[in-house]
Design an enzyme around this catalytic site. Structure first.
Site, PDB file in Angstrom:
ATOM      1  N   ARG A  77      75.312  87.055  50.301  1.00 24.49           N
ATOM      2  CA  ARG A  77      73.803  86.836  49.822  1.00 24.49           C
ATOM      3  C   ARG A  77      73.690  87.263  48.684  1.00 24.49           C
ATOM      4  O   ARG A  77      72.956  86.696  47.639  1.00 24.49           O
ATOM      5  CB  ARG A  77      72.631  86.993  50.912  1.00 24.49           C
ATOM      6  CG  ARG A  77      72.567  86.199  52.147  1.00 24.49           C
ATOM      7  CD  ARG A  77      72.386  86.996  53.308  1.00 24.49           C
ATOM      8  NE  ARG A  77      73.506  87.631  53.942  1.00 24.49           N
ATOM      9  CZ  ARG A  77      74.551  87.150  54.448  1.00 24.49           C
ATOM     10  NH1 ARG A  77      74.541  85.956  54.936  1.00 24.49           N
ATOM     11  NH2 ARG A  77      75.564  88.014  54.903  1.00 24.49           N
ATOM     12  N   THR A  78      73.848  88.656  48.482  1.00 25.21           N
ATOM     13  CA  THR A  78      73.277  89.357  47.143  1.00 25.21           C
ATOM     14  C   THR A  78      74.092  88.737  46.011  1.00 25.21           C
ATOM     15  O   THR A  78      73.110  88.311  44.892  1.00 25.21           O
ATOM     16  CB  THR A  78      73.801  90.971  47.526  1.00 25.21           C
ATOM     17  OG1 THR A  78      73.178  91.212  48.669  1.00 25.21           O
ATOM     18  CG2 THR A  78      73.175  91.875  46.192  1.00 25.21           C
ATOM     19  N   LYS A 107      94.154  97.287  38.006  1.00 22.15           N
ATOM     20  CA  LYS A 107      95.160  98.276  37.265  1.00 22.15           C
ATOM     21  C   LYS A 107      94.661  99.544  36.874  1.00 22.15           C
ATOM     22  O   LYS A 107      95.160 100.310  36.202  1.00 22.15           O
ATOM     23  CB  LYS A 107      95.138  97.447  35.985  1.00 22.15           C
ATOM     24  CG  LYS A 107      95.612  96.188  35.872  1.00 22.15           C
ATOM     25  CD  LYS A 107      95.613  95.510  34.565  1.00 22.15           C
ATOM     26  CE  LYS A 107      95.834  94.080  34.482  1.00 22.15           C
ATOM     27  NZ  LYS A 107      95.392  93.384  33.080  1.00 22.15           N
ATOM     28  N   ARG A 128      77.647  96.243  42.779  1.00 24.77           N
ATOM     29  CA  ARG A 128      77.821  96.758  44.133  1.00 24.77           C
ATOM     30  C   ARG A 128      79.139  97.383  43.971  1.00 24.77           C
ATOM     31  O   ARG A 128      79.926  96.934  43.611  1.00 24.77           O
ATOM     32  CB  ARG A 128      77.838  95.708  44.904  1.00 24.77           C
ATOM     33  CG  ARG A 128      78.265  96.136  46.601  1.00 24.77           C
ATOM     34  CD  ARG A 128      78.247  95.201  47.719  1.00 24.77           C
ATOM     35  NE  ARG A 128      76.834  94.806  47.826  1.00 24.77           N
ATOM     36  CZ  ARG A 128      76.315  94.101  48.740  1.00 24.77           C
ATOM     37  NH1 ARG A 128      77.224  93.603  49.537  1.00 24.77           N
ATOM     38  NH2 ARG A 128      75.039  93.920  49.041  1.00 24.77           N
ATOM     39  N   HIS A 156      69.848  99.929  48.683  1.00 20.93           N
ATOM     40  CA  HIS A 156      69.847  98.694  48.119  1.00 20.93           C
ATOM     41  C   HIS A 156      68.588  98.158  47.914  1.00 20.93           C
ATOM     42  O   HIS A 156      67.772  97.249  48.590  1.00 20.93           O
ATOM     43  CB  HIS A 156      70.518  97.929  49.375  1.00 20.93           C
ATOM     44  CG  HIS A 156      71.046  96.624  49.300  1.00 20.93           C
ATOM     45  ND1 HIS A 156      70.919  95.959  47.992  1.00 20.93           N
ATOM     46  CD2 HIS A 156      71.717  95.649  49.915  1.00 20.93           C
ATOM     47  CE1 HIS A 156      71.285  94.680  48.132  1.00 20.93           C
ATOM     48  NE2 HIS A 156      72.017  94.562  49.275  1.00 20.93           N
TER      49      HIS A 156
HETATM   50  N1  ASP Z   1      74.178  92.805  53.567  1.00 17.18           N
HETATM   51  C1  ASP Z   1      73.504  94.181  53.568  1.00 17.18           C
HETATM   52  C2  ASP Z   1      74.085  95.262  52.730  1.00 17.18           C
HETATM   53  O1  ASP Z   1      74.755  94.753  51.774  1.00 17.18           O
HETATM   54  C3  ASP Z   1      73.645  94.755  55.141  1.00 17.18           C
HETATM   55  C4  ASP Z   1      75.072  94.733  55.571  1.00 17.18           C
HETATM   56  O2  ASP Z   1      76.030  94.645  55.069  1.00 17.18           O
HETATM   57  O3  ASP Z   1      75.254  94.912  57.052  1.00 17.18           O
HETATM   58  O4  ASP Z   1      73.625  96.364  52.710  1.00 17.18           O
END
Ligand code: ASP
Length: 329
Positions: A77-78, A107, A128, A156
């Protein structure tokens, strides 16, 4: 060489407009950057994005802008909502989202060098990373805005913004609500971030977890300092009748060093249709997703199940944020 006819009439071009929304040119690293006024601003812009997408699908507000999406941890999703957000605003994306294993990170390149490279091509970077504090490190090296898309068990912030926006849009208000968070409150970074954002409002908080997954003390102390009505319990039955928001989370296997501990708690909570019969008629069930069994599929058709609407709100919030940090909103 004979003189070239210029390709661009630079004098006739509009200079970039910079707005003073407090976000232009800024990093988005932590929810601590957002007070009520800034939240209202982002929500108002997100509503405009929703209306625009509903009517025409996309615009060219961010035409000519490039976003680098750098993901050292899996994401569905993100990553895809940032990409969709940028593209619906007419911008484009460098997607390093199918694992950094195909990039020079494999690398042995450092985060600092990867960031210093990506900023040469892009106007903003989404990161991320599995390590707490890595978004701050990236921001220290980058001259373009860095948006934290999850730093380990840390924060987050864009998820918390879309979570809060969902609560506001589903229930029409935030003040006066009772919010119950269920599951992995220790490693669930979305819980840390949403809890901190909620402290801007007059809310009651209920934290439901097994003993080893209790909310970390640092976050609990902030809740106590903010003088919120707060209680902890192991049992979801204690909160289901009065909750306005049931925020369910996944037990995060990847954060356990001892997998036998994970096995002990992984199936601790299951939200079922029977449990939902005890809940208020007007309330919402939310989840940052992915779910791995903690909300039964049978609950999905309940109008109170808001988790896929929550997903969609993520795109509008990220559109609003991108437009703001790039000085276009
Ligand atoms: N998608 C959310 C996160 O990236 C929650 C999860 O991974 O459970 O933190």
């Amino acid at each position: 060489m004979k003189e070239l006819t210029p390709l661009f009439d630079l004098d006739a071009m509009e200079p970039v407009q910079r707005n003073s929304n407090g976000l232009t040119g800024q990093d988005v690293l932590s929810v601590a950057q957002f007070d009520r006024e800034k939240l209202e601003y982002v929500f108002a812009r997100a509503r405009e994005m929703r209306a625009m997408v509903g009517k025409i699908g996309g615009t060219d507000l961010l035409k000519g802008h490039v976003l680098a999406c750098l993901f050292y941890e899996p994401s569905t999703r993100t990553s895809s909502s940032f990409i969709a957000a940028m593209e619906r605003l007419g911008g484009s994306v460098i997607p390093i989202t199918s694992g950094v294993k195909f990039s020079s990170v494999s690398k042995g390149e450092t985060l600092a060098d990867t960031i210093r490279t990506l900023e040469q091509y892009s106007d903003a970077i989404v990161l991320r990373h599995p390590k707490i504090g890595s978004a701050q490190v990236a921001a220290d090296y980058a001259s373009v805005p860095v948006l934290n898309a999850g730093d380990g068990a840390g924060e987050h912030p864009t998820q918390a913004l879309l979570d809060l926006f969902t609560i506001r849009e589903e229930l029409g208000r935030i003040d006066g609500l009772k919010v119950a968070m269920v599951g992995d409150l220790r490693y669930g970074r979305t819980v840390q971030s949403l809890t901190k954002l909620l402290l801007n409002y007059d809310v009651s908080l209920r934290f439901v977890s097994p003993e080893i997954l209790r909310l970390p003390l640092t976050t609990m102390n902030q809740v106590i300092d903010a003088k919120k009505d707060v209680r902890e319990t192991h049992d979801v039955a204690d909160v289901i009748e009065n909750a306005d928001v049931l925020y369910v989370t996944r037990v995060q296997k990847e954060r356990f060093s001892d997998l036998s501990q994970y096995e002990e708690v992984k199936d601790y909570y299951e939200i079922t249709t029977e449990l939902m019969e005890k809940a208020k008629e007007k309330m919402v069930v939310m989840h940052p997703l992915p779910r791995v069994g903690e909300i039964h599929y049978a609950v999905d058709s309940d109008p109170r199940a808001a988790y896929f609407r929550q997903v969609k709100n993520g795109m509008y919030i990220r559109m609003a944020l991108l437009a703001a940090v790039l000085g276009k909103a």
